[in-house]
Design a protein around this motif. Structure first.
Motif, PDB file in Angstrom:
ATOM      1  N   LEU A  30       0.829  -1.206   0.000  1.00 44.41           N
ATOM      2  CA  LEU A  30       0.000   0.000   0.000  1.00 44.41           C
ATOM      3  C   LEU A  30       0.865   1.259   0.000  1.00 44.41           C
ATOM      4  O   LEU A  30       0.561   2.231  -0.708  1.00 44.41           O
ATOM      5  CB  LEU A  30      -0.949  -0.001   1.196  1.00 44.41           C
ATOM      6  CG  LEU A  30      -1.979   1.138   1.230  1.00 44.41           C
ATOM      7  CD1 LEU A  30      -2.773   1.226  -0.067  1.00 44.41           C
ATOM      8  CD2 LEU A  30      -2.915   0.973   2.427  1.00 44.41           C
ATOM      9  N   ALA A  31       1.935   1.252   0.767  1.00 43.81           N
ATOM     10  CA  ALA A  31       2.837   2.406   0.755  1.00 43.81           C
ATOM     11  C   ALA A  31       3.408   2.616  -0.647  1.00 43.81           C
ATOM     12  O   ALA A  31       3.588   3.759  -1.089  1.00 43.81           O
ATOM     13  CB  ALA A  31       3.962   2.204   1.762  1.00 43.81           C
ATOM     14  N   HIS A  32       3.666   1.531  -1.342  1.00 44.37           N
ATOM     15  CA  HIS A  32       4.213   1.635  -2.702  1.00 44.37           C
ATOM     16  C   HIS A  32       3.226   2.313  -3.648  1.00 44.37           C
ATOM     17  O   HIS A  32       3.604   3.250  -4.367  1.00 44.37           O
ATOM     18  CB  HIS A  32       4.567   0.235  -3.211  1.00 44.37           C
ATOM     19  CG  HIS A  32       4.964   0.199  -4.654  1.00 44.37           C
ATOM     20  ND1 HIS A  32       6.103   0.805  -5.130  1.00 44.37           N
ATOM     21  CD2 HIS A  32       4.340  -0.370  -5.725  1.00 44.37           C
ATOM     22  CE1 HIS A  32       6.176   0.614  -6.440  1.00 44.37           C
ATOM     23  NE2 HIS A  32       5.125  -0.089  -6.835  1.00 44.37           N
ATOM     24  N   VAL A  33       1.985   1.857  -3.648  1.00 43.26           N
ATOM     25  CA  VAL A  33       1.028   2.445  -4.596  1.00 43.26           C
ATOM     26  C   VAL A  33       0.666   3.877  -4.198  1.00 43.26           C
ATOM     27  O   VAL A  33       0.301   4.682  -5.057  1.00 43.26           O
ATOM     28  CB  VAL A  33      -0.246   1.580  -4.741  1.00 43.26           C
ATOM     29  CG1 VAL A  33       0.099   0.213  -5.306  1.00 43.26           C
ATOM     30  CG2 VAL A  33      -0.991   1.457  -3.429  1.00 43.26           C
ATOM     31  N   LEU A  34       0.784   4.198  -2.926  1.00 49.59           N
ATOM     32  CA  LEU A  34       0.551   5.575  -2.474  1.00 49.59           C
ATOM     33  C   LEU A  34       1.788   6.458  -2.633  1.00 49.59           C
ATOM     34  O   LEU A  34       1.707   7.669  -2.396  1.00 49.59           O
ATOM     35  CB  LEU A  34       0.120   5.579  -1.005  1.00 49.59           C
ATOM     36  CG  LEU A  34      -1.291   5.063  -0.704  1.00 49.59           C
ATOM     37  CD1 LEU A  34      -1.477   4.891   0.805  1.00 49.59           C
ATOM     38  CD2 LEU A  34      -2.349   6.007  -1.268  1.00 49.59           C
ATOM     39  N   GLU A  68       4.334 -14.177  -5.790  1.00 47.31           N
ATOM     40  CA  GLU A  68       5.301 -13.226  -6.323  1.00 47.31           C
ATOM     41  C   GLU A  68       5.914 -12.432  -5.169  1.00 47.31           C
ATOM     42  O   GLU A  68       5.197 -11.910  -4.309  1.00 47.31           O
ATOM     43  CB  GLU A  68       4.619 -12.287  -7.319  1.00 47.31           C
ATOM     44  CG  GLU A  68       5.588 -11.531  -8.196  1.00 47.31           C
ATOM     45  CD  GLU A  68       4.926 -10.844  -9.378  1.00 47.31           C
ATOM     46  OE1 GLU A  68       5.591  -9.992 -10.000  1.00 47.31           O
ATOM     47  OE2 GLU A  68       3.747 -11.153  -9.668  1.00 47.31           O
ATOM     48  N   PRO A  69       7.250 -12.335  -5.110  1.00 47.64           N
ATOM     49  CA  PRO A  69       7.897 -11.659  -3.980  1.00 47.64           C
ATOM     50  C   PRO A  69       7.548 -10.182  -3.893  1.00 47.64           C
ATOM     51  O   PRO A  69       7.420  -9.497  -4.917  1.00 47.64           O
ATOM     52  CB  PRO A  69       9.392 -11.848  -4.272  1.00 47.64           C
ATOM     53  CG  PRO A  69       9.471 -13.028  -5.174  1.00 47.64           C
ATOM     54  CD  PRO A  69       8.234 -12.958  -6.016  1.00 47.64           C
ATOM     55  N   VAL A  70       7.406  -9.695  -2.669  1.00 50.07           N
ATOM     56  CA  VAL A  70       7.117  -8.281  -2.454  1.00 50.07           C
ATOM     57  C   VAL A  70       8.186  -7.400  -3.095  1.00 50.07           C
ATOM     58  O   VAL A  70       7.887  -6.353  -3.682  1.00 50.07           O
ATOM     59  CB  VAL A  70       6.998  -7.974  -0.948  1.00 50.07           C
ATOM     60  CG1 VAL A  70       6.930  -6.471  -0.703  1.00 50.07           C
ATOM     61  CG2 VAL A  70       5.771  -8.652  -0.362  1.00 50.07           C
ATOM     62  N   ALA A  71       9.449  -7.824  -2.992  1.00 50.85           N
ATOM     63  CA  ALA A  71      10.535  -7.011  -3.554  1.00 50.85           C
ATOM     64  C   ALA A  71      10.340  -6.768  -5.043  1.00 50.85           C
ATOM     65  O   ALA A  71      10.618  -5.669  -5.549  1.00 50.85           O
ATOM     66  CB  ALA A  71      11.877  -7.684  -3.300  1.00 50.85           C
ATOM     67  N   TYR A  72       9.869  -7.778  -5.766  1.00 46.88           N
ATOM     68  CA  TYR A  72       9.629  -7.586  -7.192  1.00 46.88           C
ATOM     69  C   TYR A  72       8.373  -6.748  -7.435  1.00 46.88           C
ATOM     70  O   TYR A  72       8.308  -5.978  -8.393  1.00 46.88           O
ATOM     71  CB  TYR A  72       9.483  -8.930  -7.891  1.00 46.88           C
ATOM     72  CG  TYR A  72      10.761  -9.729  -8.008  1.00 46.88           C
ATOM     73  CD1 TYR A  72      12.009  -9.124  -7.937  1.00 46.88           C
ATOM     74  CD2 TYR A  72      10.723 -11.111  -8.206  1.00 46.88           C
ATOM     75  CE1 TYR A  72      13.173  -9.867  -8.040  1.00 46.88           C
ATOM     76  CE2 TYR A  72      11.879 -11.857  -8.326  1.00 46.88           C
ATOM     77  CZ  TYR A  72      13.113 -11.235  -8.243  1.00 46.88           C
ATOM     78  OH  TYR A  72      14.263 -11.966  -8.354  1.00 46.88           O
ATOM     79  N   LEU A  73       7.383  -6.903  -6.589  1.00 47.07           N
ATOM     80  CA  LEU A  73       6.142  -6.142  -6.765  1.00 47.07           C
ATOM     81  C   LEU A  73       6.359  -4.650  -6.570  1.00 47.07           C
ATOM     82  O   LEU A  73       5.746  -3.829  -7.257  1.00 47.07           O
ATOM     83  CB  LEU A  73       5.077  -6.653  -5.787  1.00 47.07           C
ATOM     84  CG  LEU A  73       4.570  -8.071  -6.047  1.00 47.07           C
ATOM     85  CD1 LEU A  73       3.656  -8.524  -4.908  1.00 47.07           C
ATOM     86  CD2 LEU A  73       3.828  -8.164  -7.379  1.00 47.07           C
ATOM     87  N   ILE A  74       7.231  -4.288  -5.645  1.00 47.94           N
ATOM     88  CA  ILE A  74       7.469  -2.861  -5.400  1.00 47.94           C
ATOM     89  C   ILE A  74       8.773  -2.377  -6.025  1.00 47.94           C
ATOM     90  O   ILE A  74       9.059  -1.183  -6.018  1.00 47.94           O
ATOM     91  CB  ILE A  74       7.453  -2.536  -3.889  1.00 47.94           C
ATOM     92  CG1 ILE A  74       8.633  -3.173  -3.163  1.00 47.94           C
ATOM     93  CG2 ILE A  74       6.140  -2.994  -3.259  1.00 47.94           C
ATOM     94  CD1 ILE A  74       8.729  -2.781  -1.693  1.00 47.94           C
ATOM     95  N   GLY A  75       9.589  -3.318  -6.546  1.00 45.70           N
ATOM     96  CA  GLY A  75      10.827  -2.943  -7.214  1.00 45.70           C
ATOM     97  C   GLY A  75      11.912  -2.453  -6.296  1.00 45.70           C
ATOM     98  O   GLY A  75      12.821  -1.739  -6.730  1.00 45.70           O
ATOM     99  N   ARG A  76      11.890  -2.896  -5.044  1.00 47.83           N
ATOM    100  CA  ARG A  76      12.845  -2.349  -4.072  1.00 47.83           C
ATOM    101  C   ARG A  76      13.085  -3.357  -2.952  1.00 47.83           C
ATOM    102  O   ARG A  76      12.195  -4.120  -2.572  1.00 47.83           O
ATOM    103  CB  ARG A  76      12.319  -1.039  -3.491  1.00 47.83           C
ATOM    104  CG  ARG A  76      13.300  -0.310  -2.588  1.00 47.83           C
ATOM    105  CD  ARG A  76      12.734   1.039  -2.176  1.00 47.83           C
ATOM    106  NE  ARG A  76      11.558   0.903  -1.317  1.00 47.83           N
ATOM    107  CZ  ARG A  76      10.314   1.138  -1.684  1.00 47.83           C
ATOM    108  NH1 ARG A  76      10.059   1.509  -2.925  1.00 47.83           N
ATOM    109  NH2 ARG A  76       9.313   0.997  -0.846  1.00 47.83           N
TER     110      ARG A  76
END
Length: 281
Positions: A30-34, A68-76
């Motif tokens: 959520l922090a990523h999309v915001l 799918e790993p969170v790191a790949y979903l947010i790119g970080r």
């Protein structure tokens, strides 16, 4: 309309049983999309994200549900004391790899101006940590993947680090000639090709070439050790990350190649993880 808190509750409930850290995963997504930090979520839980933001968030949650790993979903991904850009072209940096950085730094004087090679750099995690902590050293980062090197270069630029060089190729063959290396570090592939966890959730999304290395997982380490012996200056160090069950095999390979002061170090879980050896002076 949904609030930040209600979205987090909904996502956390969905992720239970699919993640070891469902609330943290939900907050990171959520922090990523915001485009904000997690502190904002805690400070203003009553805020109502736009319908587009809510849809984007729930889409990421669905992808997380299938592994799918969170790191790949947010790119970080956080590593050492900085954040790294990551993509499916690179292995996601693990906390265990920080032990390799720690052991390397323990051997590099604070004012050293050593040439150091990082083999299989991936996202650049190890090379960037060493470059930040030892700014007078010159780090040469190698990877056979052009896509991985693009990620590593991007991380170096974002962190404003200029004491690095990047080389595409196969292990030490990619390094420039004529340099007496004071240290070579590597987190190479070390998982056996038939290891069941290569098909596990999350891991199956990572580049297999960065994980698996032959029947016993030691194929690449067997190539690196003798080549490093030839490339290192007298007194130079080789440090290798390895699997939890390779804490005897890897030090034996170092000793057989002629390395001295061979030691193996355990990670925070108590597993053998990093082997080190020194070429005699």
């Amino acid at each position: 309309m949904s609030t930040i808190e209600s979205l987090l509750r909904e996502a956390t409930g969905k992720l239970h049983g699919h993640s070891d850290s469902p609330r943290l995963d939900a907050e990171l997504l959520l922090a990523h999309v915001l485009d904000t930090g997690r502190t904002t979520l805690h400070t203003w839980p009553e805020r109502q994200p736009s319908p587009e933001t809510e849809a984007a968030f729930l889409g990421l949650v669905e992808r997380r549900l299938v592994g799918e790993p969170v790191a790949y979903l947010i790119g970080r991904r956080g590593f050492w004391n900085f954040d790294l850009d990551v993509s499916p072209d690179v292995l996601i940096p693990r906390p265990e790899t920080e032990l390799l950085v720690e052991q390397a730094l323990a051997r590099i004087p604070a004012d050293a101006d050593w040439p150091i090679a990082d083999l299989g750099t991936g996202s650049g995690a190890i090379a960037l940590a060493l470059a930040r902590e030892r700014p007078r050293c010159t780090i040469h980062a190698v990877d056979r993947s052009a896509a991985a090197l693009a990620v590593a270069r991007r991380n170096a630029e974002r962190l404003d680090l200029h004491n690095l060089h990047f080389h595409q190729g196969d292990w030490l063959d990619a390094l420039p000639a004529g340099i007496d290396w004071q240290m070579i570090v590597s987190n190479p592939p070390y998982v056996p090709e038939d290891a069941p966890h290569l098909a596990a959730r999350g891991v199956r999304y990572e580049p297999r070439a960065a994980l698996a290395a032959g029947a016993d997982g030691l194929d690449d380490i067997r190539r690196i050790v003798p080549a490093a012996w030839q490339a290192l200056a007298p007194g130079g160090w080789l440090l290798l990350e390895h699997g939890w069950d390779q804490g005897e095999a890897v030090p034996r390979l170092l000793e057989a190649a002629g390395f001295r002061e061979v030691a193996d170090y355990r990670d925070l879980a108590g597993h053998p993880r990093v082997a080190a050896g020194r070429k005699p002076c």
